[in-house]
Design a protein around this motif. Structure first.
Motif, mmCIF file in Angstrom:
data_model
loop_
_atom_site.group_PDB
_atom_site.id
_atom_site.type_symbol
_atom_site.label_atom_id
_atom_site.label_comp_id
_atom_site.label_asym_id
_atom_site.label_seq_id
_atom_site.Cartn_x
_atom_site.Cartn_y
_atom_site.Cartn_z
ATOM 1 N N LYS A 155 3.625 -9.806 7.496
ATOM 2 C CA LYS A 155 2.889 -9.262 6.351
ATOM 3 C C LYS A 155 1.417 -9.639 6.451
ATOM 4 N N GLU A 156 0.558 -8.656 6.248
ATOM 5 C CA GLU A 156 -0.881 -8.872 6.151
ATOM 6 C C GLU A 156 -1.287 -8.493 4.733
ATOM 7 N N VAL A 157 -1.993 -9.410 4.041
ATOM 8 C CA VAL A 157 -2.406 -9.168 2.659
ATOM 9 C C VAL A 157 -3.926 -9.202 2.572
ATOM 10 N N HIS A 158 -4.501 -8.122 2.065
ATOM 11 C CA HIS A 158 -5.949 -8.037 1.852
ATOM 12 C C HIS A 158 -6.243 -8.429 0.407
ATOM 13 N N TRP A 159 -7.188 -9.349 0.222
ATOM 14 C CA TRP A 159 -7.494 -9.905 -1.101
ATOM 15 C C TRP A 159 -8.876 -9.484 -1.570
ATOM 16 N N TYR A 160 -8.953 -9.186 -2.861
ATOM 17 C CA TYR A 160 -10.209 -8.795 -3.499
ATOM 18 C C TYR A 160 -10.491 -9.714 -4.685
ATOM 19 N N LEU A 161 -11.727 -10.174 -4.774
ATOM 20 C CA LEU A 161 -12.174 -10.907 -5.946
ATOM 21 C C LEU A 161 -12.409 -9.874 -7.040
ATOM 22 N N MET A 162 -11.864 -10.145 -8.230
ATOM 23 C CA MET A 162 -11.961 -9.193 -9.344
ATOM 24 C C MET A 162 -12.345 -9.919 -10.629
ATOM 25 N N THR A 163 -12.858 -9.144 -11.567
ATOM 26 C CA THR A 163 -13.098 -9.657 -12.908
ATOM 27 C C THR A 163 -12.300 -8.793 -13.882
ATOM 28 N N VAL A 175 0.855 -1.186 0.000
ATOM 29 C CA VAL A 175 0.000 0.000 0.000
ATOM 30 C C VAL A 175 0.893 1.239 0.000
ATOM 31 N N GLU A 176 0.638 2.137 -0.943
ATOM 32 C CA GLU A 176 1.374 3.395 -1.001
ATOM 33 C C GLU A 176 0.620 4.452 -0.208
ATOM 34 N N GLN A 177 1.355 5.448 0.266
ATOM 35 C CA GLN A 177 0.769 6.505 1.083
ATOM 36 C C GLN A 177 -0.392 7.172 0.345
ATOM 37 N N GLY A 178 -1.527 7.289 1.043
ATOM 38 C CA GLY A 178 -2.711 7.931 0.484
ATOM 39 C C GLY A 178 -3.634 7.003 -0.281
ATOM 40 N N GLU A 179 -3.238 5.741 -0.471
ATOM 41 C CA GLU A 179 -4.066 4.786 -1.205
ATOM 42 C C GLU A 179 -5.006 4.036 -0.269
ATOM 43 N N THR A 180 -6.168 3.698 -0.797
ATOM 44 C CA THR A 180 -7.039 2.766 -0.089
ATOM 45 C C THR A 180 -6.592 1.354 -0.451
ATOM 46 N N HIS A 181 -7.086 0.376 0.281
ATOM 47 C CA HIS A 181 -6.745 -1.019 -0.027
ATOM 48 C C HIS A 181 -7.235 -1.405 -1.424
ATOM 49 N N ILE A 182 -8.418 -0.961 -1.798
ATOM 50 C CA ILE A 182 -8.954 -1.273 -3.129
ATOM 51 C C ILE A 182 -8.084 -0.647 -4.218
ATOM 52 N N GLN A 183 -7.682 0.598 -4.038
ATOM 53 C CA GLN A 183 -6.823 1.261 -5.025
ATOM 54 C C GLN A 183 -5.501 0.516 -5.183
#
Length: 127
Positions: A82-90, A38-46
């Motif tokens: 490390k903690e990794v947040h995962w998103y289902l994407m198409t 995650v870069e500064q100012g980003e949301t997890h989704i971004q």
């Protein structure tokens, strides 16, 4: 101890999951899903969308958050948690351009991999 957060995507297109083949100096390193810090100012989704685009060259859309994973590794004189947040994407197509700077390559699909892809496509119907 150093704590770090990353985000990534499980990208599905027509029943197939995007996995990146990682090779360093012609040595197999494994199959990975696109993810990054995650870069500064980003949301997890971004972050997740940016990493999928940077590492795989794929423009994806988030369907939903699917959870997080944790792991540890060592760096000189410290341990990183490390903690990794995962998103289902198409994705809107099947084409990808793996990022060479991260040692990703375009794989040759084998019969074994085809059976894994088939199994995953069966599981997809249960999501």
């Amino acid at each position: 101890m150093i704590e770090a957060t990353s985000c990534g995507g499980v990208v599905i297109y027509r029943g197939k999951i995007l996995a990146l083949y990682k090779s360093y100096k012609n040595r197999y390193e494994g199959w990975v899903l696109p993810k990054g810090t995650v870069e500064q100012g980003e949301t997890h989704i971004q972050t997740a969308l940016r990493e999928v685009r940077e590492e795989a060259g794929v423009k994806a859309s988030v369907v939903k958050y699917i959870g997080k994973s944790h792991y540890n590794f060592t760096v000189p004189e410290d341990i990183v948690t490390k903690e990794v947040h995962w998103y289902l994407m198409t994705a809107d197509n099947y084409h990808s351009r793996p990022q060479r700077e991260e040692f990703f390559e375009i794989p040759v699909i084998t019969n074994f991999m085809k059976s894994i892809i088939f199994s995953v496509s069966l599981m997809r119907n249960r999501l």
